[in-house]
Design an enzyme around this catalytic site. Structure first.
Site, PDB file in Angstrom:
ATOM      1  N   GLY A  16       0.808  -1.216   0.000  1.00 33.29           N
ATOM      2  CA  GLY A  16       0.000   0.000   0.000  1.00 33.29           C
ATOM      3  C   GLY A  16       0.836   1.258   0.000  1.00 33.29           C
ATOM      4  O   GLY A  16       0.544   2.221  -0.725  1.00 33.29           O
ATOM      5  N   CYS A  43       4.073  -8.806   2.233  1.00 29.69           N
ATOM      6  CA  CYS A  43       3.720  -9.698   1.121  1.00 29.69           C
ATOM      7  C   CYS A  43       4.950 -10.122   0.332  1.00 29.69           C
ATOM      8  O   CYS A  43       5.138 -11.305   0.055  1.00 29.69           O
ATOM      9  CB  CYS A  43       2.712  -9.009   0.200  1.00 29.69           C
ATOM     10  SG  CYS A  43       2.217 -10.038  -1.205  1.00 29.69           S
ATOM     11  N   CYS A  48       3.065 -13.414   1.257  1.00 33.80           N
ATOM     12  CA  CYS A  48       2.444 -14.142   0.136  1.00 33.80           C
ATOM     13  C   CYS A  48       3.432 -14.663  -0.898  1.00 33.80           C
ATOM     14  O   CYS A  48       3.300 -15.800  -1.363  1.00 33.80           O
ATOM     15  CB  CYS A  48       1.432 -13.260  -0.592  1.00 33.80           C
ATOM     16  SG  CYS A  48       0.931 -11.758   0.220  1.00 33.80           S
ATOM     17  N   LYS A  51       5.858 -17.409   0.442  1.00 32.81           N
ATOM     18  CA  LYS A  51       4.975 -18.524   0.803  1.00 32.81           C
ATOM     19  C   LYS A  51       4.499 -19.274  -0.427  1.00 32.81           C
ATOM     20  O   LYS A  51       4.525 -20.507  -0.477  1.00 32.81           O
ATOM     21  CB  LYS A  51       3.787 -17.965   1.604  1.00 32.81           C
ATOM     22  CG  LYS A  51       2.760 -18.978   2.097  1.00 32.81           C
ATOM     23  CD  LYS A  51       1.624 -19.218   1.134  1.00 32.81           C
ATOM     24  CE  LYS A  51       0.950 -17.986   0.596  1.00 32.81           C
ATOM     25  NZ  LYS A  51       0.002 -17.367   1.476  1.00 32.81           N
ATOM     26  N   GLY A 175      -3.138 -22.355  15.350  1.00 37.52           N
ATOM     27  CA  GLY A 175      -4.046 -21.497  14.602  1.00 37.52           C
ATOM     28  C   GLY A 175      -4.911 -22.292  13.649  1.00 37.52           C
ATOM     29  O   GLY A 175      -4.592 -23.439  13.312  1.00 37.52           O
ATOM     30  N   GLY A 177      -6.441 -20.443  10.823  1.00 38.58           N
ATOM     31  CA  GLY A 177      -6.675 -19.578   9.671  1.00 38.58           C
ATOM     32  C   GLY A 177      -5.899 -20.004   8.444  1.00 38.58           C
ATOM     33  O   GLY A 177      -5.341 -21.103   8.374  1.00 38.58           O
ATOM     34  N   TYR A 178      -5.827 -19.089   7.474  1.00 38.50           N
ATOM     35  CA  TYR A 178      -5.212 -19.466   6.200  1.00 38.50           C
ATOM     36  C   TYR A 178      -3.709 -19.697   6.336  1.00 38.50           C
ATOM     37  O   TYR A 178      -3.156 -20.609   5.698  1.00 38.50           O
ATOM     38  CB  TYR A 178      -5.533 -18.426   5.119  1.00 38.50           C
ATOM     39  CG  TYR A 178      -4.837 -17.092   5.240  1.00 38.50           C
ATOM     40  CD1 TYR A 178      -3.661 -16.848   4.550  1.00 38.50           C
ATOM     41  CD2 TYR A 178      -5.355 -16.076   6.038  1.00 38.50           C
ATOM     42  CE1 TYR A 178      -3.008 -15.633   4.648  1.00 38.50           C
ATOM     43  CE2 TYR A 178      -4.721 -14.859   6.136  1.00 38.50           C
ATOM     44  CZ  TYR A 178      -3.548 -14.639   5.450  1.00 38.50           C
ATOM     45  OH  TYR A 178      -2.903 -13.434   5.560  1.00 38.50           O
ATOM     46  N   ILE A 179      -3.019 -18.908   7.167  1.00 39.84           N
ATOM     47  CA  ILE A 179      -1.573 -19.100   7.305  1.00 39.84           C
ATOM     48  C   ILE A 179      -1.282 -20.461   7.921  1.00 39.84           C
ATOM     49  O   ILE A 179      -0.387 -21.189   7.468  1.00 39.84           O
ATOM     50  CB  ILE A 179      -0.960 -17.966   8.153  1.00 39.84           C
ATOM     51  CG1 ILE A 179      -1.102 -16.620   7.437  1.00 39.84           C
ATOM     52  CG2 ILE A 179       0.511 -18.243   8.447  1.00 39.84           C
ATOM     53  CD1 ILE A 179      -0.642 -15.432   8.252  1.00 39.84           C
ATOM     54  N   ALA A 180      -2.038 -20.839   8.942  1.00 44.51           N
ATOM     55  CA  ALA A 180      -1.842 -22.129   9.604  1.00 44.51           C
ATOM     56  C   ALA A 180      -2.071 -23.283   8.637  1.00 44.51           C
ATOM     57  O   ALA A 180      -1.264 -24.226   8.559  1.00 44.51           O
ATOM     58  CB  ALA A 180      -2.781 -22.241  10.804  1.00 44.51           C
ATOM     59  N   GLU A 182      -2.075 -23.237   5.329  1.00 46.89           N
ATOM     60  CA  GLU A 182      -1.128 -23.238   4.218  1.00 46.89           C
ATOM     61  C   GLU A 182       0.193 -23.871   4.630  1.00 46.89           C
ATOM     62  O   GLU A 182       0.730 -24.737   3.919  1.00 46.89           O
ATOM     63  CB  GLU A 182      -0.912 -21.808   3.725  1.00 46.89           C
ATOM     64  CG  GLU A 182      -2.108 -21.271   2.957  1.00 46.89           C
ATOM     65  CD  GLU A 182      -2.010 -19.799   2.612  1.00 46.89           C
ATOM     66  OE1 GLU A 182      -2.757 -19.351   1.722  1.00 46.89           O
ATOM     67  OE2 GLU A 182      -1.189 -19.077   3.234  1.00 46.89           O
ATOM     68  N   HIS A 437     -13.971 -28.059 -22.805  1.00 47.72           N
ATOM     69  CA  HIS A 437     -13.750 -29.448 -22.418  1.00 47.72           C
ATOM     70  C   HIS A 437     -12.454 -29.989 -23.017  1.00 47.72           C
ATOM     71  O   HIS A 437     -12.117 -29.644 -24.145  1.00 47.72           O
ATOM     72  CB  HIS A 437     -14.939 -30.283 -22.921  1.00 47.72           C
ATOM     73  CG  HIS A 437     -14.860 -31.722 -22.558  1.00 47.72           C
ATOM     74  ND1 HIS A 437     -15.131 -32.191 -21.288  1.00 47.72           N
ATOM     75  CD2 HIS A 437     -14.547 -32.814 -23.313  1.00 47.72           C
ATOM     76  CE1 HIS A 437     -14.986 -33.499 -21.270  1.00 47.72           C
ATOM     77  NE2 HIS A 437     -14.631 -33.909 -22.488  1.00 47.72           N
ATOM     78  N   GLU A 442     -14.849 -26.237 -16.501  1.00 47.84           N
ATOM     79  CA  GLU A 442     -16.121 -26.401 -17.184  1.00 47.84           C
ATOM     80  C   GLU A 442     -17.254 -26.751 -16.205  1.00 47.84           C
ATOM     81  O   GLU A 442     -18.436 -26.547 -16.503  1.00 47.84           O
ATOM     82  CB  GLU A 442     -16.019 -27.469 -18.276  1.00 47.84           C
ATOM     83  CG  GLU A 442     -15.869 -28.885 -17.777  1.00 47.84           C
ATOM     84  CD  GLU A 442     -15.780 -29.894 -18.916  1.00 47.84           C
ATOM     85  OE1 GLU A 442     -16.722 -29.951 -19.737  1.00 47.84           O
ATOM     86  OE2 GLU A 442     -14.776 -30.628 -18.988  1.00 47.84           O
TER      87      GLU A 442
END
Length: 448
Positions: A16, A43, A48, A51, A175, A177-180, A182, A437, A442
């Site tokens: 940011g 990040c 991110c 990771k 944890g 959450g997503y970090i745990a 992942e 396909h 699809e």
């Protein structure tokens, strides 16, 4: 002589802060930014990006096994953590250099030291130098939360995990959450025995329940252990170098590494914000309005330090909106509706819009469509792992209000599909689209 040293002083050169700095400078503002660690932020430096590179590395564990079913004579392979670690850190160095160069190319002056706010228009550098600016932007991000109990200092966080000297044979991850999840997938694929400890029996709160349940089922099948309704009592280092972790409601566990992934805390401590009247919430986040302005007119904040939506693309959009509004004569605000998100677990999850529960509570009448299937590659690889796609629609209008999936490449597929959800397309629009396909995606136009 100018009234201030700069038009804008930014504290924090993460996603940011860098976006706000360079765009403001492009609009003609005199800009400086202070960063006490490395330009690029969480990040790029310790989040991110590194990771995701570990996730790519972890995928080879299954890919190499699966290759034999596809006719490739792949011998037994050893994994060298140090090689991957060093290559990842080298790429982080490369990105750090690119971000630094971007600021220089846009004539943004950089100070590689800590800065604190000492007045509505003044910052003080760690070196003691005082600098004035018409506007100050706080973009300091957040840091990992570590629970306080005896021995908690023996654990590590996502900041340190990329620098481990060697791959631990037994890892305890705290944890849900997503970090745990992942890192549970990453270490499990690397061959570590992983135990995930959580205070409740719910992982990935906020994601659709069907996706959470499917990930838990697959994670258990892959050999990851879960200890639910567990609180830490203590961590003790043993003579062997291992750690004895004592939990409530469970037997003690002996592991080689404890990784805390128990949330993130806004970086405002010691910045001097409260002292000059900037309002903070109970978690220390800067309170801002829709234009990113704090309770002090000259001070703004974007990104994780505001604790609104802790995602890199959101911080970037907030930085862009700030710069365009304040310096570009193009006022606009970030739309926080329908933000896609992903969990780079094994397999990955992704979702956009309302979950089934949210839709039922908000809309009442909904229609839910699902596709539960085994990816073609998994079939030939003899891998009993099923993907799940779910589409949630307004029961009255047919408008797609939520799309959630777990399976190979789910985040890559969802990014394109998120455009349709954001645009307010209906289930009929998906049905009228001819399937591509053979693909996993699809299933999005074939759901019943």
């Amino acid at each position: 002589m100018a009234e201030y040293d700069y038009d804008l002083f930014v504290i924090g050169a993460g996603s940011g802060g860098v976006r706000a700095s360079r765009v403001s400078a492009a609009h003609g503002a005199r800009v400086a930014v202070a960063e006490e660690y490395r330009i690029g932020g969480t990040c790029v430096i310790r989040g991110c990006v590194p990771k995701k590179l570990l996730v790519y590395g972890a995928h080879f564990a299954e890919d190499l096994k699966d290759a034999r079913r596809f006719g490739w004579n792949v011998p037994e392979c050893d994994f060298d953590w140090a090689v991957l670690r060093d290559n990842v850190l080298a790429d982080v160095d490369r990105l750090n250099g690119l971000y630094t160069q971007t600021l220089h190319n846009n004539q943004v002056e950089t100070f590689l030291e800590r800065a604190t706010v000492t007045g509505p228009h003044e910052v003080t550098l760690a070196s003691g130098r005082k600098i004035t600016a018409k506007h100050i932007l706080i973009a300091t991000g957040a840091h990992p939360h570590v629970p306080d109990f005896p021995g908690s200092d023996l654990g590590i966080t996502s900041n340190e995990v990329f620098h481990l000297d060697k791959l631990p044979k037994r890892v305890l991850i705290a944890g849900g959450g997503y970090i745990a999840n992942e890192f549970a997938g990453i270490f499990n694929e690397f061959g570590s025995h992983v135990t995930l400890v959580n205070r409740t029996d719910v992982i990935l709160r906020g994601y659709d329940h069907s996706m959470r349940d499917r990930l838990l089922q697959i994670s258990l099948m892959k050999g990851i252990d879960f200890r639910f309704h567990a609180e830490f009592k203590s961590i003790e280092k043993l003579e062997s170098g291992a750690f004895k972790v004592t939990l409530t409601r469970h037997e003690p566990i002996e592991v080689d590494c404890v990784l805390f992934a128990t949330g993130r805390v806004p970086n405002t401590e010691g910045l001097g914000l409260a002292e000059i009247g900037v309002e903070l919430d109970d978690k220390g986040a800067v309170k801002v309005d829709a234009d990113n302005k704090s309770s002090v007119d000259s001070i703004y904040a974007v990104g994780d330090v505001t604790n609104r939506v802790q995602l890199t693309p959101v911080a970037i959009r907030e930085g862009q909106a700030f710069a365009d509004t304040i310096f570009g004569n193009k006022p606009h605000r970030v739309d926080y509706g329908c933000i896609p998100s992903a969990v780079f677990s094994h397999p990955p999850m992704a979702g956009v819009g309302m979950t089934e529960s949210e839709a039922r509570n908000k809309l009442g009448s909904i229609a839910v469509y699902q596709s539960d299937f085994r990816a073609m590659k998994n079939v030939l690889a003899d891998r009993n792992e099923r993907a799940l796609y779910k589409m949630i629609c307004d029961g009255t209008t047919g408008r797609v209000v939520g799309l959630h999936m777990i399976g190979p490449d789910a985040p890559e597929i969802l990014q394109a599909a998120a455009v349709a959800v954001k645009a307010g397309l209906t289930k009929d629009a998906f049905d009228q689209t001819v399937a591509l396909h053979p693909t996993m995606s699809e299933e999005l136009v074939l759901m019943k």
